[in-house]
Every structure is written in structure tokens, then in C-alpha cells.
Design a protein around this motif. Structure first.
Motif, mmCIF file in Angstrom:
data_model
loop_
_atom_site.group_PDB
_atom_site.id
_atom_site.type_symbol
_atom_site.label_atom_id
_atom_site.label_comp_id
_atom_site.label_asym_id
_atom_site.label_seq_id
_atom_site.Cartn_x
_atom_site.Cartn_y
_atom_site.Cartn_z
ATOM 1 N N ALA A 277 49.871 60.196 64.161
ATOM 2 C CA ALA A 277 49.181 60.492 65.417
ATOM 3 C C ALA A 277 48.755 59.226 66.148
ATOM 4 C CB ALA A 277 47.973 61.391 65.151
ATOM 5 N N VAL A 278 48.452 58.155 65.418
ATOM 6 C CA VAL A 278 47.993 56.943 66.086
ATOM 7 C C VAL A 278 49.122 55.928 66.262
ATOM 8 C CG1 VAL A 278 45.663 57.234 65.179
ATOM 9 C CG2 VAL A 278 47.241 55.714 63.992
ATOM 10 N N ALA A 279 50.331 56.265 65.786
ATOM 11 C CA ALA A 279 51.437 55.302 65.735
ATOM 12 C C ALA A 279 51.677 54.626 67.084
ATOM 13 C CB ALA A 279 52.717 55.988 65.250
ATOM 14 N N LEU A 280 51.708 55.411 68.146
ATOM 15 C CA LEU A 280 52.069 54.860 69.450
ATOM 16 C C LEU A 280 50.825 54.559 70.281
ATOM 17 C CD1 LEU A 280 55.131 57.170 70.140
ATOM 18 C CD2 LEU A 280 55.111 54.878 69.169
ATOM 19 N N GLU A 281 49.696 54.423 69.598
ATOM 20 C CA GLU A 281 48.425 54.106 70.234
ATOM 21 C C GLU A 281 48.165 54.991 71.453
ATOM 22 O OE1 GLU A 281 47.672 49.972 70.623
ATOM 23 O OE2 GLU A 281 48.497 49.521 68.659
ATOM 24 N N PRO A 282 47.986 56.291 71.175
ATOM 25 C CA PRO A 282 47.791 57.244 72.265
ATOM 26 C C PRO A 282 46.455 57.027 72.959
ATOM 27 C CG PRO A 282 47.283 58.282 70.194
ATOM 28 C CD PRO A 282 47.824 56.913 69.855
ATOM 29 N N GLU A 283 46.362 57.504 74.194
ATOM 30 C CA GLU A 283 45.074 57.498 74.897
ATOM 31 C C GLU A 283 44.153 58.550 74.288
ATOM 32 O OE1 GLU A 283 44.673 55.643 77.740
ATOM 33 O OE2 GLU A 283 46.748 54.954 77.921
ATOM 34 N N LEU A 284 44.793 59.657 73.863
ATOM 35 C CA LEU A 284 44.022 60.818 73.426
ATOM 36 C C LEU A 284 44.580 61.343 72.108
ATOM 37 C CD1 LEU A 284 42.017 63.209 74.014
ATOM 38 C CD2 LEU A 284 43.954 64.363 75.105
ATOM 39 N N LEU A 285 43.696 61.502 71.131
ATOM 40 C CA LEU A 285 44.078 62.138 69.876
ATOM 41 C C LEU A 285 43.273 63.424 69.750
ATOM 42 C CD1 LEU A 285 44.627 60.493 66.452
ATOM 43 C CD2 LEU A 285 43.146 62.460 66.604
ATOM 44 N N ILE A 286 43.988 64.540 69.561
ATOM 45 C CA ILE A 286 43.304 65.808 69.329
ATOM 46 C C ILE A 286 43.436 66.134 67.853
ATOM 47 C CG2 ILE A 286 43.194 68.248 69.910
ATOM 48 C CD1 ILE A 286 44.366 67.631 72.602
ATOM 49 N N ALA A 287 42.316 66.319 67.171
ATOM 50 C CA ALA A 287 42.337 66.638 65.746
ATOM 51 C C ALA A 287 41.805 68.054 65.577
ATOM 52 C CB ALA A 287 41.489 65.634 64.968
ATOM 53 N N LEU B 63 39.112 58.412 60.780
ATOM 54 C CA LEU B 63 39.234 58.750 62.204
ATOM 55 C C LEU B 63 38.242 57.941 63.038
ATOM 56 C CD1 LEU B 63 39.630 62.633 62.420
ATOM 57 C CD2 LEU B 63 41.237 60.898 63.233
ATOM 58 N N ASP B 64 37.032 57.820 62.509
ATOM 59 C CA ASP B 64 35.987 57.113 63.227
ATOM 60 C C ASP B 64 36.344 55.626 63.376
ATOM 61 O OD1 ASP B 64 33.540 57.143 64.533
ATOM 62 O OD2 ASP B 64 32.461 56.456 62.765
ATOM 63 N N ARG B 65 36.892 55.037 62.306
ATOM 64 C CA ARG B 65 37.260 53.616 62.355
ATOM 65 C C ARG B 65 38.406 53.389 63.350
ATOM 66 N NH1 ARG B 65 41.154 50.646 59.545
ATOM 67 N NH2 ARG B 65 41.580 52.208 57.950
ATOM 68 N N LEU B 66 39.408 54.274 63.291
ATOM 69 C CA LEU B 66 40.595 54.071 64.128
ATOM 70 C C LEU B 66 40.278 54.204 65.614
ATOM 71 C CD1 LEU B 66 43.372 55.868 62.079
ATOM 72 C CD2 LEU B 66 42.993 53.417 62.343
ATOM 73 N N ARG B 67 39.419 55.172 65.941
ATOM 74 C CA ARG B 67 39.150 55.331 67.375
ATOM 75 C C ARG B 67 38.358 54.139 67.901
ATOM 76 N NH1 ARG B 67 33.522 57.312 69.194
ATOM 77 N NH2 ARG B 67 32.557 57.643 67.187
ATOM 78 N N ARG B 68 37.567 53.496 67.043
ATOM 79 C CA ARG B 68 36.879 52.280 67.473
ATOM 80 C C ARG B 68 37.858 51.121 67.596
ATOM 81 N NH1 ARG B 68 31.410 53.418 67.055
ATOM 82 N NH2 ARG B 68 31.093 55.224 65.722
ATOM 83 N N GLU B 69 38.723 50.968 66.567
ATOM 84 C CA GLU B 69 39.653 49.843 66.575
ATOM 85 C C GLU B 69 40.684 49.972 67.688
ATOM 86 O OE1 GLU B 69 41.380 49.422 62.693
ATOM 87 O OE2 GLU B 69 39.462 48.894 61.768
ATOM 88 N N LEU B 70 41.145 51.206 67.949
ATOM 89 C CA LEU B 70 42.229 51.388 68.911
ATOM 90 C C LEU B 70 41.716 51.844 70.273
ATOM 91 C CD1 LEU B 70 44.715 53.246 66.518
ATOM 92 C CD2 LEU B 70 44.586 50.795 66.959
ATOM 93 N N GLY B 71 40.418 52.107 70.391
ATOM 94 C CA GLY B 71 39.853 52.545 71.661
ATOM 95 C C GLY B 71 40.376 53.883 72.143
ATOM 96 N N MET B 72 40.748 54.752 71.187
ATOM 97 C CA MET B 72 41.274 56.062 71.568
ATOM 98 C C MET B 72 40.142 57.012 71.938
ATOM 99 S SD MET B 72 43.863 57.134 68.540
ATOM 100 C CE MET B 72 42.522 57.070 67.393
ATOM 101 N N ALA B 73 40.477 58.001 72.760
ATOM 102 C CA ALA B 73 39.590 59.148 72.928
ATOM 103 C C ALA B 73 39.983 60.164 71.865
ATOM 104 C CB ALA B 73 39.758 59.745 74.314
ATOM 105 N N VAL B 74 38.983 60.786 71.228
ATOM 106 C CA VAL B 74 39.284 61.796 70.215
ATOM 107 C C VAL B 74 38.591 63.100 70.591
ATOM 108 C CG1 VAL B 74 39.126 62.445 67.783
ATOM 109 C CG2 VAL B 74 39.501 60.056 68.402
#
Lengths: 342, 348
Positions: free
Chosen positions: B180-190, B209-220
Motif C-alpha cells: 500500500a505504501v510502495a508508490l508513496e500514495p497521497e492517501l492510504l485507506i486502511a 501505520l503510525d510511523r509510516l504516515r509520519r515518515e512518508l507524510g501520507m494521509a490515512v
């Protein structure tokens, strides 16, 4: 049911009557597959006692053996070795009147009320089936009256007896399952994840119902669940299972406030807390998943994930033991390092 | 052709903006309104929990955003569905397909059925880079190893050749997160990403999930039924009941002083790990059948604040008066005729 009912578990009478259920060193293993000679050790040496009017909570993750243990408690599975006795009589065996009387006394409530209720039977016939099997109601009027009484006991209207399971909500269906389990006036109810399939706004109703029934009927409960908060809420005593064994057992308040086994500590720390301010609490985080019961680790089954593990843990199974019994009841843990043991 | 679809969006553009989303299912028994007038905004780096029971419409909302409801018996309409500034409602199916897996991705509950059993993990992860980025086989494999490392799979160079059944449930869920994070999406829906997992493993995945959205700046957008899960990781919580959002607030405010009676009742009904073991304040009744909703406020038959107006008139989702909203940097909303009374109950 009036919402004002107290659900604080009433003190379990621990009188001279002795335990209603005694489980002694039960083992149960299954073949891992059709062509496999490997065996899954589902339950690997469990001993327990259940006092009259007591609720014993059993918590554990998937593969901990808690459901297999439940099925042995009601006689749906026969242990490979060890015994499950109801007031001194084995629950799984016994033909004739004595065997039936034992099975009548230990009943089960299942997790999923939709798959455990026959969709083609009316609620009347579902609840009356155990009455018919055990010859407990003579005549249609008496049968009907008893079913209506049971419906009232679980908070359902008597006129619902003619309906079919699909006409009910999840919470109502679980009440029907409980009414059926109560039909034979059992001394013990074994409940395997009885609220986990219910919507969260409905869970509390059923949790309150169990506490209410226990107070009114004096029935003993074995309450199996993965939800630590639910188990704490209903139980006098709690047993924590890990890979087919009991890791820790003791009075509920002690196990939750002073967990003695590192697995219990990790489990409590991992449970999500509905309180955002608690996010930054200190916690022991477990690495990895529970090991496969097909190939359990040597020594203490928890040593592969334990932050306290030493050499002794890889070789020696720690006994389930604790300090001298205190007034609150014995608190025991299967860890080489619990209770300041050397 | 293989240009990344998600060019950088201006940082003030929300990663997800949904306006007036409606989803209806057509069945033999008639129309079932599953989602009714939902508005959602998720900023970059924000984790919004969409909390609700089964049948509340939370998963249907997620699938509508992803464009996964293109079926003859489902009717989706919305005034706007923007993902990082791109308007999805006007898009053709092929364009939307290209956005999926790239600008927006979905993590399902059941990792075993979401992975292909006959392809190695490396092939499935690498496929993303080959299809969306035109990467070579070798480069795709290298990225797959990096991703496995990112989500905490030990010995990724070796495990990349393994098949889904060779991983445990928790590891499989990590792999789904990696995809889900492979292509560094703007939005991840879990969608209930930890519901099938054990408690100890659930904690690991939430942390991830919490770490990745901080590191990658994704919206979750985290879909969950579990108040505890929302309290652990969400910045903000939107509560759904019977197809509508009934309350939205920063997580601390929502748990400290809920503005909607449903949220308040839920918080009162769940057993806790500490505190007194007294009777749970159970909510009467059951969630309504979406095909037979009561008139007025859908929660009114179960609500202890309900009055005549609640049975006659549907309350709109409105900002909570600032004086009552509490120290919140963002505005809170609630759909209740008696919000002030509910909030005072929390204070008193």
C-alpha cells in the motif's frame, strides 16, 4: 433488563461444596493434516477448578488452545489424557442416565449465534430441544410455558417464540443461544467468545445479562474471550493461556493490576486503551507472532518472545506456582522469574 | 506513459476531500441507502479514524472513494471526491484504475485473501513498480527488498522469494502495508487492518501505520469499529451511524467530551481495563436496519436525550458552538438537536 443492575461479580461462594468442575492435566492434540504425521498440541497439560457460582475468565490469542479447552469442558471433545470431572463424574463419557445428567449440567454458549441456531426451526423449538432430549417438559403446554419463562429470563418477549432466527438482531440471537443453554438448568455455562461477534453497542447488554443471570441463578461461568477488558469485567478469577498451557491464573483484580507473567504483562500493555491520553504509556512490545502449536518452543513456550528470557527458559518448563495462598485466592504464574523467584 | 500519476500537490490541498457522498444499493426488497450525504477531509500526514458499527456505512464509504463499487446494483453519487486535488467523479474508469495503487491505496482486513498465493512476495511487490513506474525486473526486486525492510520483515533479501503462505498473519499484514505504501500514495485507506489479528500483533501493525504516515507524510483514513484502536493512533475521529457522520472531532476532545449522544453512549458502554467493575451502561436496542430507518434522527429510538424534535426533524452536521467545543485548534461538528446538553453532561 434494568440498566441499574449491579454487575460487580458477587463473591464466589467457596464453601465446603467443592468445585463443580475439576480439570486435571488435560492434553489434546490433533493431526496437522490428512497426510501428515505431525500433531498440533492444542492443549498441553491444563489443570483448573471451577467453584460453584464462580466466573472463571480465560484469555488467550489464537492458537492458545482456549476453544479446544472449552469443548473438552462440555464433553464435545474427549481429552487424550487427563480428566474433566463434573462433581466427580467425567463429562465426556458415561452412557445412560448418569452420563446424560452430567451433560445436562454443563452447557455451552457459542460465539456466532447465527451459525449455531438452526435457521429452519422456530425459537420455540430451538429452546425446547434440550428439554425434549432430556425429557424435562411433559406436554405441549408445559413445554411452551418453560420456553416463555426462559425467554423472559434473557430479556426477550414471550411472543417471539414463533419466529425464526433470521428475524432477530445479533444481540437477540445471542440471547436465544443463552436461553437454550439455560433450558436444562445447568450448573455450569461454558461461553466461547460469547460477545465478540456482536456490535459494540450491543456487547454491553449481553455482558450485563451474564452477570445478572449468575446472580439470579447461581450458575458457574467459564467465560472465554480474547478481549481483556470484557473478561476482567465479568470474572472472579482469570486464567491466561499461551500455546496450550496456562501462563498465569489468579483473582481477576490481582492478574490485571499485578500481572506476574511477562506474557500477561505484554498482553495488557498491547491492548488498545480507549483513552488518547494513555498513548504514551510505557509498554513492553512483543516481537513477532505467537509460535505455531505444531512446533512449540522447548522449555517455556513463551521464551522466544520474552524480554526476560535466560538460558534456563529454553530448557526447563517453568511450573505453574505462586506464593502461599493469600485471602484473595491463589495467584500462580508459569515463569522462572515471577514472584521474585531466583 | 509510465509517468507517475501523482505529481506533487500544493501542500494546502487536502489529500482527500469528499462532499455529499451518497451510496444506494438496489435489492429485490427495494433501495437501501448505505451512505447518506457524507463529507470528509483528510489532510496530508493526518490520520482520520472513521468509526462505526457494522452497517454504519464506513466500509462502503471507503470503497466508494476507491471506486470499487462499479456494479450495476450500486448507485454512487457525490458532489466531489478529490484525491490530492484530482477530481475522481468525472474520471473514466481507466484513469481511476491508474490512481489506485499509486495516489490512493487500500489495506484490507484479510491479508491472506488479498495476496496472490501463487506469486512470490517479491513478484507481487515488484509488479507495482513494473506496472506503475516501468521499472526493470531487477530494479523492481531491489525496491521490493527495501519495502520489506521498511515494514519490519526480518531478512528481506531472503524472504522476498517466499510465498504468502510462508508468512504468519502479522507478517502478511505487514506485506499488505508495504504494497500500500510502495508508490508513496497521497492517501492510504486502511479498512479494519488489525481486526483479524491478535492483540500483540495488532499493536505492532498500528505502530507501523503510525510511523509510516509520519515518515512518508501520507494521509490515512482508518476504518475501524474499535474505540481503543481509534484512541491509540487517530488525530481526529469521525463517527458514523446509519450511513451518516454524526460527529467529528480531534481525538482528545471526542473521548473527553463527546458531542453526540451515540458517541457518549458508546464510550459509557465499553468495559475498561481499569476503574470500577460496575454495570456497563448498555445502549438499548440495536443499530437500525438501513432499509427501515426511523424518521428524524436515526439514533432517536435508542437515545436518552431524544425529544419530539428528534423524531420529526433530522439534525444537520453543524459546528459545535465555540464556547462549548473546548480547546480545539480545529472546529468540531455534531449532528444532534441536543449537543449543548450532551456536552454539559460531560463537563458536569
Amino acid at each position: 433488563m434494568p440498566p441499574s443492575v449491579e454487575t460487580q461479580p458477587v463473591p464466589a461462594p467457596n464453601g465446603p461444596a467443592g468445585p463443580v468442575l475439576s480439570v486435571t492435566d488435560v492434553h489434546k492434540s490433533y493431526r496437522a493434516g490428512l497426510l501428515s504425521s505431525a500433531r498440533v498440541r492444542a492443549v498441553d497439560g491444563v489443570s483448573l477448578e471451577l467453584a460453584p457460582g464462580e466466573t472463571l475468565g480465560i484469555v488467550g490469542e489464537s492458537g492458545s488452545g482456549k476453544s479446544t479447552l472449552a469443548r473438552m469442558l462440555v464433553g464435545l471433545e474427549r481429552p487424550d489424557s487427563g480428566s474433566v470431572l463434573f462433581r466427580g463424574r467425567p463429562v465426556a463419557q458415561g452412557r445412560g442416565a448418569a452420563g446424560r445428567a452430567t451433560r445436562r449440567s454443563v452447557q455451552m454458549v457459542f460465539q456466532d449465534p447465527l451459525t449455531s441456531l438452526n435457521p429452519r426451526m422456530t425459537v420455540l423449538d430451538i429452546i425446547a430441544e434440550p428439554l425434549d432430549v432430556h425429557g424435562l417438559a411433559s406436554g405441549r403446554a408445559a413445554r411452551r410455558a418453560r420456553v416463555e419463562e426462559l425467554l423472559g429470563l434473557v430479556g426477550l418477549a414471550a411472543d417471539m417464540a414463533q419466529r425464526f432466527p433470521h428475524e432477530f438482531s445479533g444481540g437477540q440471537r445471542q440471547r436465544i443461544g443463552i436461553a437454550r443453554a439455560l433450558a436444562t438448568e445447568p450448573d455450569v455455562l461454558v461461553c466461547d467468545e460469547p460477545v465478540s461477534a456482536l456490535d459494540m453497542s450491543v456487547q454491553a447488554q449481553v455482558v450485563n445479562l451474564f452477570a445478572d443471570l449468575q446472580r439470579r441463578l447461581g450458575v458457574s461461568l467459564v467465560f472465554i474471550a480474547h478481549d481483556l477488558a470484557v473478561v476482567r469485567h465479568v470474572s472472579h478469577r482469570v486464567a491466561v493461556m499461551y500455546l496450550g498451557r496456562i501462563a498465569e491464573v489468579g483473582p481477576a483484580d490481582r492478574v490485571y493490576t499485578e500481572p506476574a507473567h511477562p506474557y500477561t504483562q505484554a498482553l495488557l500493555a498491547a491492548a488498545p486503551v480507549p483513552e488518547p491520553a494513555a498513548r504514551d504509556r510505557e509498554r513492553i512490545e512483543l516481537k513477532g507472532d505467537p509460535p505455531s502449536p505444531l512446533n512449540p518452543p522447548s522449555g517455556c513456550p513463551f521464551h522466544t518472545r520474552c524480554h526476560l528470557a535466560q538460558d534456563v527458559c529454553t530448557t526447563t518448563v517453568p511450573p505453574l506456582a505462586g506464593p502461599k495462598p493469600d485471602p484473595a485466592g491463589p495467584h500462580r504464574s508459569a515463569c522462572h522469574f515471577s514472584f521474585d523467584r531466583p | 506513459m509510465n509517468e507517475p500519476v501523482n505529481g506533487p500537490a500544493p501542500s494546502d490541498t487536502p489529500a482527500l476531500r469528499v462532499r455529499d457522498l451518497n451510496v444506494r444499493f438496489t435489492t429485490e426488497r427495494g433501495e437501501i441507502p448505505a451512505v447518506r450525504g457524507v463529507d470528509l477531509t483528510v489532510r496530508r500526514g493526518q490520520l482520520l479514524a472513521l468509526l462505526g458499527e457494522s452497517g454504519s456505512g464506513k466500509s462502503v464509504t471507503a470503497r466508494a472513494v476507491m471506486g470499487l463499487l462499479d456494479q450495476p446494483n450500486v448507485h454512487v453519487s457525490a458532489a466531489a471526491i478529490d484525491v490530492a486535488g484530482r477530481e475522481l467523479t468525472a474520471m473514466r474508469a481507466a484513469e481511476r484504475r491508474r490512481l489506485r495503487g499509486d495516489a490512493m491505496t487500500l489495506v484490507f482486513q484479510d491479508a491472506l485473501s488479498a495476496l496472490n498465493p501463487v506469486l512470490s512476495i517479491g513478484d507481487q511487490l515488484g509488479e507495482l513498480f513494473r506496472v506503475h513506474r516501468g521499472a526493470s525486473r531487477r530494479a523492481a526486486r531491489a525496491r521490493a527488498v527495501e519495502l520489506l525492510d521498511l515494514v519490519g520483515i526480518p531478512a528481506p533479501e531472503r524472504r522476498v522469494r517466499d510465498y504468502p503462505h510462508q508468512f504468519s498473519g502479522g507478517m502478511r499484514q505487514r506485506i499488505l502495508v508495504a504494497m500500500a505504501v510502495a508508490l508513496e500514495p497521497e492517501l492510504l485507506i486502511a479498512d479494519e487492518p488489525t481486526t483479524a489479528l491478535d492483540v500483540t500483533v495488532q499493536a505492532q501493525i498500528l505502530r507501523l501505520l503510525d510511523r509510516l504516515r509520519r515518515e512518508l507524510g501520507m494521509a490515512v483514513l482508518l476504518i475501524t469499529h474499535d474505540l481503543g484502536v481509534a484512541a491509540e493512533v487517530a488525530d481526529d475521529v469521525a463517527v458514523m451511524y446509519a450511513g451518516r457522520i454524526v460527529e467529528e472531532a480531534p481525538v482528545g476532545r471526542l473521548f473527553a467530551a463527546p458531542a453526540h449522544p451515540y458517541t457518549q453512549a458508546l464510550l459509557g458502554s465499553i468495559p475498561r481495563l481499569d476503574g470500577p467493575r460496575e454495570a456497563l451502561a448498555a445502549i438499548e436496542g440495536s443499530p437500525p436496519n438501513p432499509a427501515r430507518l426511523p424518521p428524524g434522527c436515526s439514533f432517536n429510538p435508542r437515545c436518552r436525550y431524544a425529544t419530539d424534535i428528534c423524531r420529526a426533524e433530522r439534525p444537520l452536521l453543524l459546528p459545535v458552538p465555540a464556547a462549548l467545543a473546548g480547546p480545539a485548534e480545529r472546529t468540531r461538528t455534531a449532528a444532534c438537536h441536543h449537543t449543548e446538553e450532551v456536552l454539559r453532561a460531560a463537563v458536569g
